[in-house]
Design an enzyme around this catalytic site. Sequence first.
Site, PDB file in Angstrom:
ATOM      1  N   ALA A  58       0.847  -1.193   0.000  1.00 17.85           N
ATOM      2  CA  ALA A  58       0.000   0.000   0.000  1.00 17.85           C
ATOM      3  C   ALA A  58       0.882   1.243   0.000  1.00 17.85           C
ATOM      4  CB  ALA A  58      -0.930  -0.008   1.211  1.00 17.85           C
ATOM      5  N   GLU A  69       3.738   0.343 -11.200  1.00 19.53           N
ATOM      6  CA  GLU A  69       5.115   0.272 -10.687  1.00 19.53           C
ATOM      7  C   GLU A  69       6.067   1.105 -11.533  1.00 19.53           C
ATOM      8  OE1 GLU A  69       6.335  -3.622  -9.413  1.00 19.53           O
ATOM      9  OE2 GLU A  69       4.264  -4.179  -9.047  1.00 19.53           O
TER      10      GLU A  69
END
Length: 390
Positions: free
Chosen positions: A123, A365
């Site tokens: 998270a 990412e």
Amino acid sequence: MIRDQAKLDALLGEVHDWVRTVAHPNEDRVAELDEVPQDIVDDMARRGYFGWSIPEEYGGLGLTTEELVLGAMELSQCAVAYRARVGTNTGIGSEALVADGTEAQKQKYLPLMARGEATGCLALTEPNAGSEASNIETTARREGDHYVLNGMKRYITNAPIADLFTVFARTEDGTKGAKGVTAFIVERGFEGLSTSAGYQMMGQRGSPVGEVHFDNCIVPAENVIGGVEGVGFKTAMKVLNKQRIHLAALCTGPAIRMLDMAFDHASNREQFGQKVVDFQLVAALLADCRAEIEAAKQLVLATARSRDDGRDIALEASICKYFASEMCGRVADRCVQVFGGAGYVANHASIERYYRDVRLFRLYEGTSQIHQLNIVKQMQRRQASGQVAG
């Protein structure tokens, strides 16, 4: 680094067969249910897929980086939902604990994750902290023997079903950037934590992605990862540098699968009295796919070996993620083209699902553009330190 070639070959062979006998036949079922069914999750857990990169002393297989990416390339040759279901445990959901956790934290949580009894997630991302990950606004205030967390995270893979959350929050008032960020391991049952339902997304049905909310969430002080405040961003970078290599492998597997599908289609379909594969323009599309896949494989393997050797791979990891995710997008586009109209119609071919699923690879990412900037930044850093920039 391959520790035991025979054992690795056995694992890769098992995964190869599982993908074709279990994963492929159930892809439509996963898409219709919008989840990986529990019987398949249980099967993956029995096979140890949740614990690939978790050290053996905590119940995992302790795969090296090279072994992990080879496994990832096999496991990801099917719908993205399968590898996403186990992927957080073998990657970003456990890596912070593996890298920086205290022994007590590792003993408590890693065996659960290795057995698939607990699903982890990372998270980190927030509304104002996406590409600029250091712009974290979630706060953690120390009150006696616990911290009180407030804020929210978004676009978190497996958040709706996760049991354990690696959370990054700001523990020093007035700090900006990487300074003052602390990493926590937060259990779903902690007071003040809630998650949203899964988003409705372009693709990747069966892989739940959602939000995590902290409303005066109570987290014991003993759940600060590593027991040290203010070093959470360093932990995050350790996680992401390894995960970028892992993710590059997970981009390569679907590309292999899509090329297999396109090649089979072209080899069996006839037009104008000959196999489609024998038309030179179609052959060129297939050849370009094969060449780029091989380039990605070799790049990922070389970078994985460098990490196993203890080298600085911040530059190479970013190159891996950038190249492999862009490669996968190009392969998807070419393969739909090879299928022609059938590639656009879900009733006729599942290649359209892969096309939608892999689009996300270039975004999460670190977007491709962020990795382009990071590649140059890492080149400048190496040049400034006297290393060869190229």
